[in-house]
Design an enzyme around this catalytic site. Structure first.
Site, PDB file in Angstrom:
ATOM      1  CB  SER A 278      -0.901  -0.004   1.247  1.00 50.10           C
ATOM      2  OG  SER A 278      -1.474   1.271   1.459  1.00 50.10           O
ATOM      3  NE  ARG A 317     -15.985  -5.597 -46.710  1.00 50.09           N
ATOM      4  CZ  ARG A 317     -15.913  -6.041 -47.965  1.00 50.09           C
ATOM      5  NH1 ARG A 317     -16.258  -5.255 -48.965  1.00 50.09           N
ATOM      6  NH2 ARG A 317     -15.505  -7.252 -48.229  1.00 50.09           N
TER       7      ARG A 317
END
Length: 431
Positions: A278, A317
């Site tokens: 930490s 497409r």
């Protein structure tokens, strides 16, 4: 400050510095695009549609590495994808004699889709290796702790006794499920070749007597599966990738969230082998591997949802659906690649604390075996009376050992986990 030309993963410690990070980088995608283009010319040469010298020239130019990723990215805005500027650069690099054989008969989506499959294959291979490491480590844990009793918890509360071996066997089962799904998708990844509208018509114009046979030759050059049909708008391969990756993230997430719960300070039944520190509290050893895996599990479903949403691709497409896949698929590959790496490290280094598990079994003073007692007392006292007795004792907080009705009853919770051991043995038979 100088901008870095690539994505270093500064905000993504879950996949940073992983095999997936390397396999999905911009350079890796460029390599896949070039491999797809070179294989296309080689396939046409093998089919008699291009001279062997052209195949050699394109392959050598594609492997030279003299292509500017940043420039390609900037010029991709003009046509909406990076294949268009890459074809121009590759054609120039090949030279006038063989340049006309670059990208001949293909469309940009052929190369993009094929490159995505190559990137996926190159990412899934180390994912499978890491899932194998995880499975092996969990198998060892399950066998070692087959009879290590611990509280089973449902809806956050103690339920009945179980064993850590069964819990580890359950994690392993999910990892094997993920492995099987990833492996099946890995083996099915197809090349893409259809031409302008998925009809292969241009290859016939260039002299192919059987254009429909060319995709198989192309796939063979790439080590991918031959497609049954051009899949420009038939996005099964993308949907399969989305599903197996999201499942794998969730399967590994189950392991992670259990470790996060069991490693809480007030529980401390397990701990990561080497936790993280930490910035403000020197005493902490955070379960960082589990945290990063859990993060990936939370992000993966939304990314998969985008890929599933793109399956509704119009015409031959689509405009937008195809383009929407690239980034979420890369993100999914990265997340799962990083999570698989972290899961293997987590499982291999996990520290189990049987003494804490045993102590927690006694927190409810025997009530953790009330389900079993209810079943055993029912023939003697009657089902309703047995339940009433145990409910009254639980409400009063009275230790079961002090109840005169239970003086001759076995209240040791470790004596009630035999079926958990048998289930563990059965689970470990799976390979």
């Amino acid at each position: 400050m100088t901008a870095h030309p690539g994505d270093t993963g500064l905000l993504a410690p879950g996949w940073s510095d992983s095999a997936a990070a390397s396999a999905t980088s911009d350079d890796a995608f460029l390599r896949a695009l070039l491999d797809a283009e070179a294989a296309l010319t080689r396939a046409q040469a093998a089919a008699g549609l291009a001279p062997a010298a052209a195949a050699t020239a394109v392959t050598e130019a594609a492997g030279a590495g003299a292509f500017d990723v940043r420039s390609l990215a900037e010029r991709a805005r003009t046509g909406g994808n990076p294949v268009i500027p890459l074809v121009a650069d590759l054609t120039k690099a090949v030279g006038d004699a063989h340049g006309p054989y670059v990208h001949r008969g293909a469309t940009s989506q052929d190369i993009m889709d094929t490159a995505m499959m190559l990137v996926a294959a190159r990412t899934l291979d180390p994912v499978l290796a890491d899932l194998g490491r995880t499975e092996q480590a969990l198998s060892r844990l399950a066998a070692e702790h087959r009879d290590t009793a611990m509280p089973g918890r449902t809806l956050t509360q103690h339920a009945v006794p179980t064993t850590f071996g069964l819990k580890a066997a359950g994690w392993r089962s999910l990892v094997l499920d993920a492995r099987d799904r990833v492996r099946a998708v890995r083996e099915s990844l197809p090349a893409q070749l259809g031409g302008a509208a998925g009809t292969l018509a241009a290859f016939g114009a260039y002299g192919a007597s059987d254009p429909a046979g060319l995709p198989e030759i192309y796939a063979r050059e790439l080590g991918l599966r031959a497609p049954e049909l051009p899949w420009h708008t038939l996005r099964t391969p993308i949907g399969d990738l989305a599903g197996c990756l999201a499942f794998a993230a969730g399967a590994l997430g189950k392991l992670a969230v259990d470790v996060l719960t069991l490693s809480r300070t007030e529980i401390a039944e397990v701990a990561e082998g080497s936790g993280g520190g930490s910035s403000a509290m020197p005493h902490k050893s955070n379960p960082v591997r589990s945290t990063l895996i859990a993060s990936a599990a939370r992000r993966a479903p939304q990314l998969a949802a985008t890929l599933y949403g793109s399956m509704a691709a119009e015409d031959e497409r689509p405009a937008g659906a195809w383009h929407a896949e690239w980034e979420p698929l890369r993100d999914l590959l990265r997340l799962v690649g990083g999570a698989a790496r972290d899961a293997a490290d987590l499982a291999e280094g996990l520290r189990v604390r049987p003494e804490a598990m045993r102590a927690h079994l006694d927190l409810t003073h025997g009530l953790i075996v009330s389900e079993r007692l209810s079943a055993e007392l029912a023939p003697v006292l009657g089902r309703a009376r047995a339940k009433e007795l145990l409910t009254r004792l639980a409400s009063a907080g009275q230790p079961l050992a002090e109840a005169p009705e239970l003086t001759d009853v076995d209240l040791d919770p470790t004596h009630y986990t035999g079926s958990a051991g048998a289930l563990t043995d059965r689970a470990l038979e799976r390979r």
